[in-house]
Scaffold this motif. Structure first.
Motif, PDB file in Angstrom:
ATOM      1  N   THR A 146      89.503 109.757  15.610  1.00  0.00           N
ATOM      2  CA  THR A 146      89.263 110.745  14.564  1.00  0.00           C
ATOM      3  C   THR A 146      87.779 111.081  14.558  1.00  0.00           C
ATOM      4  O   THR A 146      86.927 110.181  14.583  1.00  0.00           O
ATOM      5  CB  THR A 146      89.672 110.205  13.182  1.00  0.00           C
ATOM      6  N   GLU A 180      92.016 114.918  16.027  1.00  0.00           N
ATOM      7  CA  GLU A 180      91.924 114.912  14.568  1.00  0.00           C
ATOM      8  C   GLU A 180      90.465 115.124  14.163  1.00  0.00           C
ATOM      9  O   GLU A 180      89.580 114.345  14.535  1.00  0.00           O
ATOM     10  CB  GLU A 180      92.439 113.588  14.002  1.00  0.00           C
ATOM     11  N   TRP A 182      87.704 116.036  10.952  1.00  0.00           N
ATOM     12  CA  TRP A 182      87.325 116.214   9.557  1.00  0.00           C
ATOM     13  C   TRP A 182      85.968 116.911   9.547  1.00  0.00           C
ATOM     14  O   TRP A 182      84.978 116.367  10.039  1.00  0.00           O
ATOM     15  CB  TRP A 182      87.190 114.887   8.829  1.00  0.00           C
ATOM     16  N   TYR A 254      89.686 117.629   0.077  1.00  0.00           N
ATOM     17  CA  TYR A 254      89.822 118.421   1.298  1.00  0.00           C
ATOM     18  C   TYR A 254      91.126 119.200   1.297  1.00  0.00           C
ATOM     19  O   TYR A 254      92.055 118.908   0.536  1.00  0.00           O
ATOM     20  CB  TYR A 254      89.767 117.532   2.541  1.00  0.00           C
ATOM     21  N   THR A 255      91.167 120.184   2.161  1.00  0.00           N
ATOM     22  CA  THR A 255      92.398 120.911   2.473  1.00  0.00           C
ATOM     23  C   THR A 255      92.484 121.027   3.990  1.00  0.00           C
ATOM     24  O   THR A 255      91.473 120.924   4.691  1.00  0.00           O
ATOM     25  CB  THR A 255      92.427 122.314   1.844  1.00  0.00           C
ATOM     26  N   TYR A 256      93.681 121.230   4.478  1.00  0.00           N
ATOM     27  CA  TYR A 256      93.858 121.508   5.900  1.00  0.00           C
ATOM     28  C   TYR A 256      93.839 123.010   6.110  1.00  0.00           C
ATOM     29  O   TYR A 256      94.498 123.761   5.390  1.00  0.00           O
ATOM     30  CB  TYR A 256      95.157 120.896   6.421  1.00  0.00           C
ATOM     31  N   LYS A 257      93.038 123.431   7.089  1.00  0.00           N
ATOM     32  CA  LYS A 257      92.900 124.847   7.403  1.00  0.00           C
ATOM     33  C   LYS A 257      93.141 125.071   8.891  1.00  0.00           C
ATOM     34  O   LYS A 257      92.843 124.181   9.705  1.00  0.00           O
ATOM     35  CB  LYS A 257      91.498 125.356   7.053  1.00  0.00           C
ATOM     36  N   MET A 276      95.383 122.719  13.112  1.00  0.00           N
ATOM     37  CA  MET A 276      94.882 122.493  11.766  1.00  0.00           C
ATOM     38  C   MET A 276      93.795 121.420  11.786  1.00  0.00           C
ATOM     39  O   MET A 276      93.890 120.426  12.527  1.00  0.00           O
ATOM     40  CB  MET A 276      96.017 122.065  10.844  1.00  0.00           C
ATOM     41  N   ILE A 277      92.776 121.623  10.955  1.00  0.00           N
ATOM     42  CA  ILE A 277      91.720 120.628  10.796  1.00  0.00           C
ATOM     43  C   ILE A 277      91.515 120.360   9.311  1.00  0.00           C
ATOM     44  O   ILE A 277      91.857 121.174   8.455  1.00  0.00           O
ATOM     45  CB  ILE A 277      90.391 121.085  11.442  1.00  0.00           C
ATOM     46  N   ARG A 278      90.972 119.195   9.018  1.00  0.00           N
ATOM     47  CA  ARG A 278      90.670 118.837   7.630  1.00  0.00           C
ATOM     48  C   ARG A 278      89.274 119.352   7.291  1.00  0.00           C
ATOM     49  O   ARG A 278      88.292 118.993   7.945  1.00  0.00           O
ATOM     50  CB  ARG A 278      90.721 117.315   7.462  1.00  0.00           C
TER      51      ARG A 278
END
Length: 305
Positions: A146, A180, A182, A254-257, A276-278
């Protein structure tokens, strides 16, 4: 470490730190914070380049400057030789297909492919050069690591941002990969505001490293003479969120976009919805900074400067 507590082995995580440690004055605080955190098994620290912005300051060989700064921090903490230090790439990627091989990228690949059940996190306080190189060299590391990146302008538009500016190609490689990720954009990492008075009170008394952290920040603060930055009595410890997010993920923050494509002038192009990424919109400054202040005090309260 003199913290009066430890963390069970099964809760510990593997961490590699990638840092442009001598670009200004805040990476040092995050590195020290990480080294004082018992949950972390620090598997290495990689010195990162900042050649693009370095040229703006008439500086070169920036990766070596980062490595030298890491060694200085370890020496002041009496940890020299106990934590591996690796050289990162000397330059940013030339394109999105060609890696910039380095000992640091090789270390990331080696650790990602190791037979170890503990989760692996690689935190980036500068450009993503060495992560992009590691992935280009060995795509199988996706799913085994990650990445936490301090960088990028706020959504939805994007725009100029320091860490992104030092390797736009590398950011696009990672944003387009299945790794993954963030992301902590500028509008979040700049909330880690501290005053110089606070640092003198809460950091400088604690060991040789506490004194150095404050002295080097004040020296850098006084050396910059731009009209609007810095402001004189404050700083933003913008790299510190990557440490506190490994203590608590801030699941409310956070949100996933969908990962954007990043143009060469650093604007975001939203042209896909699968990858998708955080993306963090909040990291708790109180939790982040007070944990660092407390660990310094607990560890160094009985030490002499």
């Amino acid at each position: 470490m003199n913290l009066a507590f430890d963390v069970p082995e099964w809760r510990k995580i593997r961490v590699i730190i990638n840092t442009d440690a001598k670009n200004e004055a805040d990476d040092q605080f995050a590195i020290v914070h990480a080294l004082l955190t018992p949950r972390f098994r620090i598997k290495g620290i990689i010195g990162a380049q900042f050649e693009t912005t370095g040229k703006m300051m008439n500086r070169e060989h920036t990766m070596q400057q980062s490595c030298d700064e890491v060694h200085k921090i370890l020496s002041l903490m009496d940890l020299e030789g106990q934590v591996p230090v690796y050289s990162g790439a000397a330059n940013p990627l030339s394109d999105e297909l060609t890696p910039e091989p380095s000992a640091g990228a090789e270390a990331i690949v080696r650790e990602a492919m190791a037979d170890d059940d503990a989760p692996l996190y690689v935190v980036f306080m500068g450009p993503l050069t060495d992560m992009a190189t590691a992935y280009l060299m060995e795509p199988k590391i996706a799913g085994r690591v990650t990445v936490i990146w301090i960088g990028g302008e706020d959504y939805p538009n994007g725009g100029w941002e320091y860490n992104l500016f030092n390797d736009i190609h590398a950011a696009n490689v990672i944003f387009d990969s299945p790794i993954e990720l963030w992301q902590v954009p500028r509008g979040v990492y700049t909330t880690m505001r501290v005053s110089l008075a606070e640092l003198i009170h809460k950091v400088q008394p604690y060991g040789r490293i506490g004194n150095y952290l404050v002295e080097q920040l004040i020296e850098f603060n006084n050396s910059i003479k731009y009209p609007t930055w810095p402001k004189g009595e404050m700083w933003s410890l913008g790299d510190s969120p990557c440490i506190s997010l490994l203590l608590d993920e801030h699941e409310y923050g956070y949100t996933y976009k969908p990962a954007p494509r990043i143009t060469q002038d650093m604007y975001y192009v939203h042209d896909q919805k699968e990858r998708m990424i955080r993306v963090y919109h909040f990291v708790d400054p109180r939790f982040t900074l007070e944990d660092m202040f407390s660990k310094l005090a607990l560890h160094y309260s009985n030490h002499n400067n």
